[in-house]
Design an enzyme around this catalytic site. Structure first.
Site, PDB file in Angstrom:
ATOM      1  N   LYS A   6     140.416  85.786  10.400  1.00 29.34           N
ATOM      2  CA  LYS A   6     138.988  85.480  10.609  1.00 29.34           C
ATOM      3  C   LYS A   6     138.192  86.764  10.857  1.00 29.34           C
ATOM      4  O   LYS A   6     137.070  86.917  10.373  1.00 29.34           O
ATOM      5  CB  LYS A   6     138.839  84.500  11.783  1.00 29.34           C
ATOM      6  N   HIS A  33     136.486  90.626  19.528  1.00 26.60           N
ATOM      7  CA  HIS A  33     137.104  89.307  19.698  1.00 26.60           C
ATOM      8  C   HIS A  33     137.824  89.273  21.029  1.00 26.60           C
ATOM      9  O   HIS A  33     138.479  90.224  21.425  1.00 26.60           O
ATOM     10  CB  HIS A  33     138.116  89.059  18.565  1.00 26.60           C
ATOM     11  N   SER A  63     146.225  84.349  12.449  1.00 24.42           N
ATOM     12  CA  SER A  63     145.109  83.429  12.630  1.00 24.42           C
ATOM     13  C   SER A  63     143.856  84.178  13.094  1.00 24.42           C
ATOM     14  O   SER A  63     142.772  84.048  12.504  1.00 24.42           O
ATOM     15  CB  SER A  63     145.521  82.371  13.663  1.00 24.42           C
ATOM     16  N   ARG A  83     149.345  73.572  13.754  1.00 22.65           N
ATOM     17  CA  ARG A  83     150.108  74.222  14.834  1.00 22.65           C
ATOM     18  C   ARG A  83     149.885  73.512  16.156  1.00 22.65           C
ATOM     19  O   ARG A  83     150.800  73.367  16.971  1.00 22.65           O
ATOM     20  CB  ARG A  83     149.689  75.700  14.949  1.00 22.65           C
ATOM     21  N   ASP A  99     143.384  79.141   7.727  1.00 20.16           N
ATOM     22  CA  ASP A  99     143.611  79.141   9.179  1.00 20.16           C
ATOM     23  C   ASP A  99     143.164  77.821   9.802  1.00 20.16           C
ATOM     24  O   ASP A  99     143.818  77.311  10.708  1.00 20.16           O
ATOM     25  CB  ASP A  99     142.879  80.307   9.848  1.00 20.16           C
TER      26      ASP A  99
END
Ligand code: URA
Length: 434
Positions: free
Chosen positions: A187, A82, A183, A168, A161
């Site tokens: 995932k 990620h 968050s 947010r 999320d």
């Protein structure tokens, strides 16, 4: 349990228990807790923070708020990567085929681009016919047979999320480390890989502008992942200037292919080698970092990684010929060279603004509904620290029309600071957190 009491508890700086976090995440996902109470709680979290255990528990509650992908049929060597998002970031297109060529199984879910950053799925759609929509069976089968697969995120992955992030965004609670950690990691954990490597960017084009904040985010994400039993590493890297030279969908695919063919794009190649080394070592595919790095380098030299990219494109419905002949990828009708306005060193580049130049050319979205042009963007001719004479090539703008190119040139020139003195640059890789 009452949400008002839990907001009050966090407002006083006390720690929420696992049962309380379960009540909050389940209640909010189901629609029993209204947005205004969740907003108040998240603002209290921004001011009061969370303990490491609390962040880990919140993450796991969010992970289990929807579907959890079971990658166990693929064995022990499943891996995911990620990035916290940057400009010109085509890392997955290089890293996944390299790791697949070394025996790893990268089963990735990726997103589309929004704002100044691009998305891997948009980039891959440069291959004519390519699709990221597939059944769970096809997802596992492609990961098994090819060694990597890139799909769109399933609708029901960490739905808590999805709702919290949208809230947010409109309540000024995005830049809060425990909320970012939960968050992103919810995932990643729900996506099922045993090994997760993170690329945390720092600098003008990044979400975390200071290095200190980037390291804190990296440490907390690694800690949450380990708490959930995953093999973890995070690399903190520079995003003061774009990664590589190309910014724009098909242009980035071409650059990724060039690296898989052995081209020396120093920052991009090094990042893929460092992330890949961490994947191979942490997932048990290599015993030492030296062995891992040598195998990854070999995957490029032998052409095995390039062949993996072609195999994945074919498996996902795209034309693999474009991997070997990049003239088959979308090409912009106008290519305009931007020249240096003066002699001097490039002392700074605004990565975010360069991403916006590409977006304004039509290569990115201002809203989720925008249709993008895969062919346009910017290819830098020189990066930070380079010495140029007035009139030397600075960048090439790939545009739909001459007028678009002229507007982009004006915008692009504002992204640079020139200096008579050579700038001192910190290293591209700031550190690795394991
Ligand atoms: N990306 C995410 O997915 N979540 C955040 O909170 C920030 C960046």
């Amino acid at each position: 349990m009452h949400m008002t009491d839990l907001i009050e508890k966090k407002k006083q700086g006390r720690t929420l228990t696992q049962e309380e976090l379960h009540f909050i995440v389940q209640g909010y996902t189901a629609g029993d807790i209204p947005d205004y109470q969740m907003s108040a709680l998240m603002m209290a979290i921004c001011f009061r923070g969370m303990t490491p255990e609390e962040t880990a528990q919140l993450t796991m509650e969010m992970e289990h708020s929807g579907d959890v992908v079971d990658l166990s049929p693929l064995g022990e060597h499943t891996a995911d990567k990620h990035s916290t998002g940057g400009v010109g970031d085509k890392t997955s297109l290089v890293l996944c085929p390299m790791v697949a060529a070394c025996g790893g199984k990268m089963a990735k879910m990726s997103g589309r681009g929004l704002g100044h950053t691009g998305g891997t799925i948009d980039k891959l759609e440069s291959f004519p016919g390519f699709s990221t929509a597939m059944t769970p069976e096809k997802f596992l089968e492609t990961a098994e047979n090819v060694g990597f697969v890139i799909a769109g995120q399933t609708a029901n992955l960490a739905p808590a999320d999805k709702k919290m992030y949208a809230l947010r965004d409109v309540t000024a609670t995005v830049d809060c480390i425990p909320l970012i950690v939960s968050s992103i990691m919810a995932k990643k954990l729900a996506s099922g890989a045993r090994t997760v490597v993170l690329d945390v960017k720092t600098g003008s084009g990044a979400f975390m502008e200071t290095e200190e904040a980037a390291f804190e985010l990296a440490r907390q994400m690694v800690s949450v992942g380990k708490h959930a039993g995953r093999n973890m590493a995070a690399v903190v890297t520079d995003m003061d200037q774009p990664l590589g030279f190309a910014v724009g969908n098909a242009l980035e695919v071409k650059e990724a292919i060039s690296v898989l063919r052995g081209a020396d794009v120093p920052d991009l190649r090094e990042l893929c080698l460092v992330l890949g080394t961490n994947i191979l070592v942490r997932s048990g595919l290599a015993e030492t970092e030296a062995e891992a790095r040598a195998r990854l380098e070999k995957s490029i030299e032998s052409g095995a990684a390039l062949d993996k990219l072609a195999a994945m494109v074919r498996a996902q419905g795209g034309d693999p010929a474009a991997v070997y002949d990049t003239s088959l990828l979308p090409q912009a009708p106008v290519v305009h060279t931007v020249r240096a306005p003066r002699d001097g060193y490039i002392a700074a580049m605004e990565a975010r603004d360069i991403g916006l130049v590409s977006m304004h050319l039509g290569g990115g979205r201002a809203t989720k509904e925008d249709v993008i042009d895969l062919s346009v963007g910017v290819v830098l001719a020189a990066k930070d620290g380079a010495y140029l004479r007035a009139g030397d090539a600075l960048a090439a703008i790939h545009a739909k029309t001459e007028a678009d190119a002229a507007a982009a040139e004006e915008e692009l020139l504002k992204c640079y600071t020139f200096s008579d003195k050579a700038p001192v640059r910190p290293p591209f890789i700031r550190g690795v957190v394991t």
